[in-house]
Design an enzyme around this catalytic site. Structure first.
Site, PDB file in Angstrom:
ATOM      1  N   HIS A 156       0.676  -1.158  -0.112  1.00  8.71           N
ATOM      2  CA  HIS A 156       0.102  -0.153  -0.056  1.00  8.71           C
ATOM      3  C   HIS A 156       0.942   1.273   0.075  1.00  8.71           C
ATOM      4  CE1 HIS A 156      -3.389  -2.725   1.142  1.00  8.71           C
ATOM      5  NE2 HIS A 156      -2.238  -3.188   2.124  1.00  8.71           N
ATOM      6  N   SER A 277      14.928  21.771 -15.500  1.00  5.94           N
ATOM      7  CA  SER A 277      13.690  22.467 -15.890  1.00  5.94           C
ATOM      8  C   SER A 277      13.848  23.822 -16.654  1.00  5.94           C
ATOM      9  CB  SER A 277      12.911  22.876 -14.446  1.00  5.94           C
ATOM     10  OG  SER A 277      12.139  24.097 -14.518  1.00  5.94           O
ATOM     11  N   LYS A 283      15.953  21.820 -10.358  1.00  5.01           N
ATOM     12  CA  LYS A 283      15.326  20.698 -10.641  1.00  5.01           C
ATOM     13  C   LYS A 283      16.243  19.441 -11.466  1.00  5.01           C
ATOM     14  CE  LYS A 283      10.911  20.180 -11.254  1.00  5.01           C
ATOM     15  NZ  LYS A 283       9.695  19.390 -10.833  1.00  5.01           N
ATOM     16  N   GLU A 290       9.881   8.710 -16.990  1.00  2.17           N
ATOM     17  CA  GLU A 290       8.440   9.238 -16.995  1.00  2.17           C
ATOM     18  C   GLU A 290       8.243   8.868 -18.495  1.00  2.17           C
ATOM     19  OE1 GLU A 290       8.410  13.298 -15.934  1.00  2.17           O
ATOM     20  OE2 GLU A 290       9.585  12.711 -14.299  1.00  2.17           O
TER      21      GLU A 290
END
Ligand code: ARG
Length: 463
Positions: A156, A277, A283, A290
């Site tokens: 979980h 970024s 970043k 992704e």
């Protein structure tokens, strides 16, 4: 352009309809398979005395030169042709004259395209199989390099029990092993030659289909000519295999995205596989992982696409079937690209073992072990579970860990507690005592690594 099939009709097509009908833009990828298939066909035709040996030599010579010229870049595949089969035949006739027109005896484009596609996919799947094997090996090496790293296992997405990081990685090796075996099965089932099925019903010529199959290294011939030209199950099966590979890569990518976030801080990706970024200077994004997660969707789309194309088709060939190619080609390329980027990304990923260990210390992930400790001393498991649950509750209130409670205090809660408790709930003990077959103990994990390495070595010798 004058159509080769002019006869029944004038061959004059509406310009847009002509483009719409054409598949050369994407089936030109199969030029090599088309030429090799034709060479085998011509060899068989001569063997059966359907064409003469001289004609065969002219045809094979012409086809071989076309192949060399395409590969060297001397001959460009023109988009004017309807498809790759028409292009090669027209080019052959242009080069060797009327003899070229004999090549299409006792075959049709329907069995030709079914043959070419199987051969093309057979070749591309060798590349995918090798990449999967490389991935499995990379995972095993990473596991071996990090064999003492302890992390929290999750259920979980809540910290559950301590495990070896290697054990977690190896779970993926098992998935990719099954993917490889699924791919082998699918390719084995596909590896039957449909050539000689002709348009749908076979032919009146005395052909030798087995000979063509042998020359092209098929395991046999398709047994029903209608099935031979209508079957695209192999595209469905392969895209199912690719979808499962992508699903596994996507889950793995998702974990890498989580692990490399500052919230987890378990791993760090090499700069070569991250991006920055355009506005936030701090970043470092896991774009590759992704993208793999994102591209999984398009492969599922390719699978649904081919299933939908086929679902209402009457036997045998229908032009709808030309729609098989873009999806399966896209699936092949997407899986290959994703594996190509994923493998070195994983290989170069840094493991931040101190952060992993730190998070093990704060999640009460040894609570099960404390309950097992009491159970082994005679307390029924349900009672032990309840008692430990209440101890955890107190620790949460006081913001302390199970290890912080003194033995006296433990004894007041239950007289089965003794000084061996602290060793029993130490993380290394928790991991190593899970020595059941397939468990996370170091010795089980080492055994897994050994078996996987053996599998990789054995499999490598096969292709
Ligand atoms: N380009 C066609 C395809 O990919 C080749 C087969 C054409 N057959 C036909 N009967 N028109 O399906």
């Amino acid at each position: 352009m004058q159509k080769m099939w002019t006869g029944r009709t004038s061959g004059e097509m509406n310009e847009f309809a002509d483009d719409f009908n054409s598949s050369i833009g994407f089936d030109k990828k199969m030029y090599k398979q088309d030429i090799c298939g034709s060479i085998a066909h011509a060899t068989m035709l001569a063997n059966q005395k359907i064409i003469t040996a001289e004609d065969r030599d002219l045809i094979i010579g012409g086809l071989s030169r076309i192949l060399v010229d395409i590969e060297s870049g001397k001959l460009a595949i023109s988009d004017d042709a309807e498809d790759i089969h028409m292009f090669v035949e027209a080019e052959l006739t242009e080069r060797i004259g009327n003899v070229g027109k004999k090549l299409h005896t006792a075959r049709s484009r329907n069995d030709q395209v079914a043959l070419d596609l199987r051969m093309y996919l057979r070749d591309e799947n060798v590349i995918i199989k090798k990449m999967l094997l490389q991935l499995i090996e990379t995972i095993a090496n990473k596991a071996s390099d990090n064999q003492n790293v302890i992390m929290s296992g999750y259920t979980h997405l809540q910290r559950a029990q301590p495990i070896l990081f290697a054990h977690h990685l190896l779970a993926y090796a098992q998935m990719f092993k099954r993917d490889l075996s699924r791919l082998n099965d699918a390719v084995d089932r596909m590896n039957y030659s449909p050539l000689g099925s002709c348009a749908l019903a076979g032919t009146t010529y005395d052909t030798n289909r087995q000979m063509v199959a042998d020359l092209l290294k098929f395991d046999g011939i398709t047994e029903n000519s209608i099935d031979g030209v209508s079957d695209r199950d192999f595209c469905v099966e392969l895209l199912s295999c690719y979808s499962i590979i992508m699903m596994h890569l996507s889950r793995f990518s998702e974990e890498i995205i989580l692990w490399t976030s500052s919230e987890f801080g378990y791993c760090q990706l090499d700069d070569a596989f991250t991006t920055g970024s355009s506005i936030m200077p701090q970043k470092k994004n896991s774009d590759m992982a992704e993208l793999i997660r994102g591209k999984t969707g398009r492969v599922y789309g390719d699978l649904i696409g081919i299933l939908t194309v086929l679902k209402g088709l009457p036997l045998a060939y229908n032009k709808d079937m030309q729609e098989d190619k873009e999806g399966i080609f896209d699936g092949v390329k997407t899986v290959q690209d994703c594996l190509q980027v994923f493998i070195p990304m994983l290989e170069s990923m840094k493991v931040l073992k101190d952060n992993m260990l730190q998070s093990c210390k704060t999640g009460f992930i040894n609570a099960t072990d404390m309950a097992d400790y009491l159970t082994k001393k005679g307390l029924p498991f349900r009672e032990a579970y309840k008692l430990v649950g209440s101890i955890v509750g107190k620790c949460v209130e006081k913001k302390i860990t199970l290890e912080d409670i003194k033995l006296d205090e433990y004894k007041q809660m239950c007289d089965l507690f003794d000084k061996d408790l602290y060793n029993e709930i130490a993380l290394e003990t928790c991991v190593n005592k899970r020595n059941s077959a397939g468990g996370t103990s170091k010795s089980q994990v080492m055994m897994q690594i050994k078996k996987i390495m053996e599998f990789v070595e054995n499999e490598k010798s096969l292709y």
